[in-house]
Scaffold this active site. Structure first.
Site, PDB file in Angstrom:
ATOM      1  CE  LYS A  34      -4.891   4.438  -2.700  1.00 36.32           C
ATOM      2  NZ  LYS A  34      -5.192   3.244  -1.875  1.00 36.32           N
ATOM      3  CG  ASN A  35      -2.256   4.274   0.928  1.00 31.36           C
ATOM      4  OD1 ASN A  35      -3.321   4.082   0.337  1.00 31.36           O
ATOM      5  ND2 ASN A  35      -1.140   3.645   0.603  1.00 31.36           N
ATOM      6  CB  CYS A  78      -6.624  -7.777  -4.213  1.00 29.76           C
ATOM      7  SG  CYS A  78      -4.991  -7.313  -3.695  1.00 29.76           S
ATOM      8  NE  ARG A 105      -2.982  -6.054  -0.049  1.00 28.43           N
ATOM      9  CZ  ARG A 105      -3.270  -4.833  -0.491  1.00 28.43           C
ATOM     10  NH1 ARG A 105      -3.934  -4.668  -1.590  1.00 28.43           N
ATOM     11  NH2 ARG A 105      -2.876  -3.787   0.185  1.00 28.43           N
ATOM     12  N   PRO A 106      -3.605 -11.762   3.515  1.00 28.50           N
ATOM     13  CG  PRO A 106      -2.147 -13.051   4.790  1.00 28.50           C
ATOM     14  CD  PRO A 106      -2.225 -12.249   3.528  1.00 28.50           C
ATOM     15  CB  VAL A 107      -7.453 -10.397   7.702  1.00 25.46           C
ATOM     16  CG1 VAL A 107      -7.743  -9.524   6.500  1.00 25.46           C
ATOM     17  CG2 VAL A 107      -8.334 -11.628   7.715  1.00 25.46           C
ATOM     18  CE  LYS A 130       4.382 -10.200   5.837  1.00 22.53           C
ATOM     19  NZ  LYS A 130       3.809 -11.168   4.928  1.00 22.53           N
ATOM     20  CB  VAL A 131       6.069  -4.379   9.427  1.00 25.28           C
ATOM     21  CG1 VAL A 131       5.567  -2.941   9.336  1.00 25.28           C
ATOM     22  CG2 VAL A 131       7.261  -4.473  10.351  1.00 25.28           C
ATOM     23  CB  VAL A 191       0.334  -0.124   6.587  1.00 26.81           C
ATOM     24  CG1 VAL A 191      -0.315   1.253   6.660  1.00 26.81           C
ATOM     25  CG2 VAL A 191       1.778  -0.012   6.127  1.00 26.81           C
ATOM     26  CG  ASP A 219       1.959   1.453  -2.302  1.00 29.34           C
ATOM     27  OD1 ASP A 219       1.814   0.247  -2.561  1.00 29.34           O
ATOM     28  OD2 ASP A 219       1.249   2.060  -1.473  1.00 29.34           O
ATOM     29  CB  ILE A 259       5.706  -5.507   0.644  1.00 28.54           C
ATOM     30  CG1 ILE A 259       6.880  -4.616   1.041  1.00 28.54           C
ATOM     31  CG2 ILE A 259       4.477  -5.263   1.530  1.00 28.54           C
ATOM     32  CD1 ILE A 259       7.281  -4.652   2.488  1.00 28.54           C
ATOM     33  NE  ARG A 300      -8.587   1.126  -6.099  1.00 26.57           N
ATOM     34  CZ  ARG A 300      -7.545   0.375  -5.764  1.00 26.57           C
ATOM     35  NH1 ARG A 300      -7.013  -0.443  -6.653  1.00 26.57           N
ATOM     36  NH2 ARG A 300      -7.037   0.399  -4.561  1.00 26.57           N
TER      37      ARG A 300
HETATM   38  C1  UD1 Z   1      -1.056  -0.571   2.884  1.00 25.23           C
HETATM   39  C2  UD1 Z   1      -1.296   0.388   1.744  1.00 25.23           C
HETATM   40  C3  UD1 Z   1      -0.743  -0.160   0.437  1.00 25.23           C
HETATM   41  C4  UD1 Z   1       0.732  -0.548   0.615  1.00 25.23           C
HETATM   42  C5  UD1 Z   1       0.919  -1.456   1.832  1.00 25.23           C
HETATM   43  C6  UD1 Z   1       2.374  -1.742   2.122  1.00 25.23           C
HETATM   44  C7  UD1 Z   1      -3.344   1.562   2.323  1.00 25.23           C
HETATM   45  C8  UD1 Z   1      -4.772   1.809   2.031  1.00 25.23           C
HETATM   46  N1  UD1 Z   1      -2.721   0.627   1.595  1.00 25.23           N
HETATM   47  O1  UD1 Z   1      -1.780  -1.748   2.575  1.00 25.23           O
HETATM   48  O2  UD1 Z   1      -0.871   0.846  -0.571  1.00 25.23           O
HETATM   49  O3  UD1 Z   1       1.178  -1.213  -0.545  1.00 25.23           O
HETATM   50  O4  UD1 Z   1       0.341  -0.852   3.000  1.00 25.23           O
HETATM   51  O5  UD1 Z   1       3.083  -0.578   2.310  1.00 25.23           O
HETATM   52  O6  UD1 Z   1      -2.757   2.186   3.185  1.00 25.23           O
HETATM   53  N2  UD1 Z   1      -0.266  -9.188   5.948  1.00 25.23           N
HETATM   54  C9  UD1 Z   1      -0.449 -10.418   6.550  1.00 25.23           C
HETATM   55  N3  UD1 Z   1      -1.475 -10.553   7.454  1.00 25.23           N
HETATM   56  C10 UD1 Z   1      -2.293  -9.500   7.782  1.00 25.23           C
HETATM   57  C11 UD1 Z   1      -2.073  -8.250   7.188  1.00 25.23           C
HETATM   58  C12 UD1 Z   1      -1.034  -8.118   6.275  1.00 25.23           C
HETATM   59  O7  UD1 Z   1       0.270 -11.372   6.267  1.00 25.23           O
HETATM   60  O8  UD1 Z   1      -3.182  -9.705   8.600  1.00 25.23           O
HETATM   61  C13 UD1 Z   1       0.832  -9.041   4.969  1.00 25.23           C
HETATM   62  C14 UD1 Z   1       0.347  -8.609   3.592  1.00 25.23           C
HETATM   63  O9  UD1 Z   1      -0.133  -9.693   2.832  1.00 25.23           O
HETATM   64  C15 UD1 Z   1       1.616  -8.027   3.020  1.00 25.23           C
HETATM   65  C16 UD1 Z   1       2.287  -7.389   4.246  1.00 25.23           C
HETATM   66  O10 UD1 Z   1       1.678  -7.994   5.375  1.00 25.23           O
HETATM   67  O11 UD1 Z   1       2.450  -9.047   2.529  1.00 25.23           O
HETATM   68  C17 UD1 Z   1       2.116  -5.896   4.355  1.00 25.23           C
HETATM   69  O12 UD1 Z   1       0.763  -5.574   4.171  1.00 25.23           O
HETATM   70  P1  UD1 Z   1       0.087  -4.328   4.899  1.00 25.23           P
HETATM   71  O13 UD1 Z   1       1.137  -3.416   5.416  1.00 25.23           O
HETATM   72  O14 UD1 Z   1      -0.924  -4.844   5.857  1.00 25.23           O
HETATM   73  O15 UD1 Z   1      -0.659  -3.630   3.678  1.00 25.23           O
HETATM   74  P2  UD1 Z   1      -2.027  -2.844   3.706  1.00 25.23           P
HETATM   75  O16 UD1 Z   1      -2.195  -2.175   5.015  1.00 25.23           O
HETATM   76  O17 UD1 Z   1      -3.116  -3.712   3.193  1.00 25.23           O
END
Ligand code: UD1
Length: 429
Positions: A22-23, A126, A131-133, A171-172, A174, A316, A338, A408
């Protein structure tokens, strides 16, 4: 709302085919926005999130056709879907759609790269945390975009197109790594991303983008270099196996005991989790085109685990591993690094008799000799499958409510478990 009823106590034996990830499927589908040519994806899993993203992409002008079976017919694993974004008809991703699935926010990368503008709703919180951007905003700004927040939307613009740059992720992430790779593929000049996510799904997206004509090197390492090109073409790409589904069934077998071969997957995708499972007492061996998991006789040993970005132990699989540890012969600890609120399954596991004490980001699990069936509630995708794993050994009957979370992310879950001897049924209502 559908429920799943489980009668615990059976061991699992047989084979389970693993679906496409899925991811990986979600970002690959979003990559179709980058070209007016057709992107063909094979091994696309039949999941609610995939169907939802098809609707979202349709809103931007992406047409799709499914080879063979129709989308709404009986679940067919490994579908081939052709996506064509001949013309982008709308660069706005509205709240009603983005709020249903966070990953749909990622359309901001390709829209900005191809159309030089995008208006995408902020995804909001969620169940597993805020989960900020911010990383997406900073990263795309580094490529020359203006990023303004107006009325709950990010309004992004790059007049004249994106321009390559060096960006170090603080910060890492995905998702932000996926978006930066897609955006930089059509930027002018070279982009270097440091502290990039190394997940296999990032590598899969880079492989597909390269097949479309992108020039990406270093995916799978912390430094990814992208030499921008003026246009991308269509391609054909096979979605990699779902490592989280692989690990979930591996933990189910470690829990119940038995002997199961997980097919169409690879142990290499999940070394950290398999090492932990070995410590816990399961035999894990690579076989051609799969992984064999055996636990006969011996008990479950307690193992401490800390979640981490790849190649660490995946967040996950944290809930599923906790379910396993509830039956270990001693005390284990799980630290979640995470997401800040990813312990919603703890209360539900407690309803089955688990002894878990939470302290901040750490859970202390005291293994118990038996769990007893009860009514439980699924709270998010991975939490809900942890309740199924616990239900497989709980005495009597366990009913997992709100299973739409499972749909899902897990294709034909009941079918796959029943084929290996579990007593699991879906009750539709
Ligand atoms: C993806 C996966 C999800 C998995 C996660 C971590 C998909 C569709 N989803 O989610 O299943 O649990 O990776 O392996 O692939 N963060 C920030 N700012 C940002 C973006 C992220 O602070 O702008 C933080 C998040 O809140 C979290 C951390 O970074 O604490 C990692 O999140 P991220 O790797 O971005 O997760 P997703 O890509 O949403």
């Amino acid at each position: 709302m559908d429920r799943i009823r489980i009668r615990g106590g059976n061991t699992l034996n047989g084979t389970i085919p693993i679906s496409g990830a899925k991811n990986a499927a979600l970002p690959l589908m979003i990559a179709s926005l980058l070209t007016d040519d057709t992107l063909t994806l094979e091994n696309v899993p039949h999941l609610a999130d995939v169907e939802q993203l098809i609707r979202i992409l349709g809103n931007h002008g992406v047409d799709y056709t499914v080879s063979g079976k129709r989308l709404s017919s009986t679940p067919a694993s490994g579908r081939t879907i052709h996506f064509t974004a001949r013309t982008i008809i709308d660069t706005t991703a509205p709240y009603e759609l983005v709020s249903k699935m966070r990953a749909s926010f990622w359309v901001i990368g390709p829209l900005l790269a191809r159309m030089h503008k995008a208006k995408v709703s902020l995804p909001g919180g969620c169940a597993i945390g805020t989960r900020p951007v911010d990383l997406f905003i900073d990263g795309l700004r580094a490529l020359g975009a203006t990023m303004d927040i107006e009325g709950g939307y990010i309004v992004a613009e790059a007049k004249g197109g994106l321009v390559g740059n060096r960006y170090v992720f603080p910060k890492v992430s995905v998702g932000a790594t996926h978006v930066m790779m897609m955006a930089a593929s059509l930027a002018k000049g070279e982009t270097v991303i440091e502290n990039a996510a190394r997940e296999p799904e990032v590598v899969d997206l880079a492989t597909c983008l390269n097949a479309m004509g992108a020039k990406i090197t270093g995916a799978g390492t912390p430094t990814i270099t992208i030499e921008g090109v003026t246009a991308l073409s269509g391609a054909r790409h096979r979605v990699l196996p779902d490592r989280i589904e692989t690990g979930t069934y591996a933990m189910a077998v470690a829990m119940t005991g038995g002997d199961v071969t997980l097919e169409q997957t690879s142990a290499d995708l999940l070394s950290s989790a398999f090492n932990v499972l070995r410590e816990a007492g399961a035999e894990v061996t690579s076989v051609p085109n799969g992984v064999r998991i055996v636990r006969n006789g011996g008990g479950i040993h307690p193992v401490d685990v800390v979640t981490d970005p790849f190649p660490g132990f995946p967040t996950d699989l944290q809930a599923q591993f906790m379910a396993l540890m509830t039956r270990a012969s001693g005390v284990s600890h799980i630290t979640e690094t995470i997401f800040e609120n990813r312990f919603m399954h703890v209360q539900e596991l407690a309803r089955l008799g688990a002894k878990i004490h939470l302290s901040g980001q750490m859970a202390r699990i005291e293994g118990v000799p038996r769990l007893a069936g009860a009514q439980v509630m699924a709270t998010d995708l991975r939490a809900s499958v942890s309740l199924v794993i616990a239900g497989l050994v709980a005495e009597g009957e366990t009913t997992v409510n709100r299973v739409y979370h499972l749909d899902r992310g897990f294709e034909r879950l009941e079918e796959k478990l029943v084929a290996c001897g579990a007593e699991v049924e879906r009750i539709s209502s």
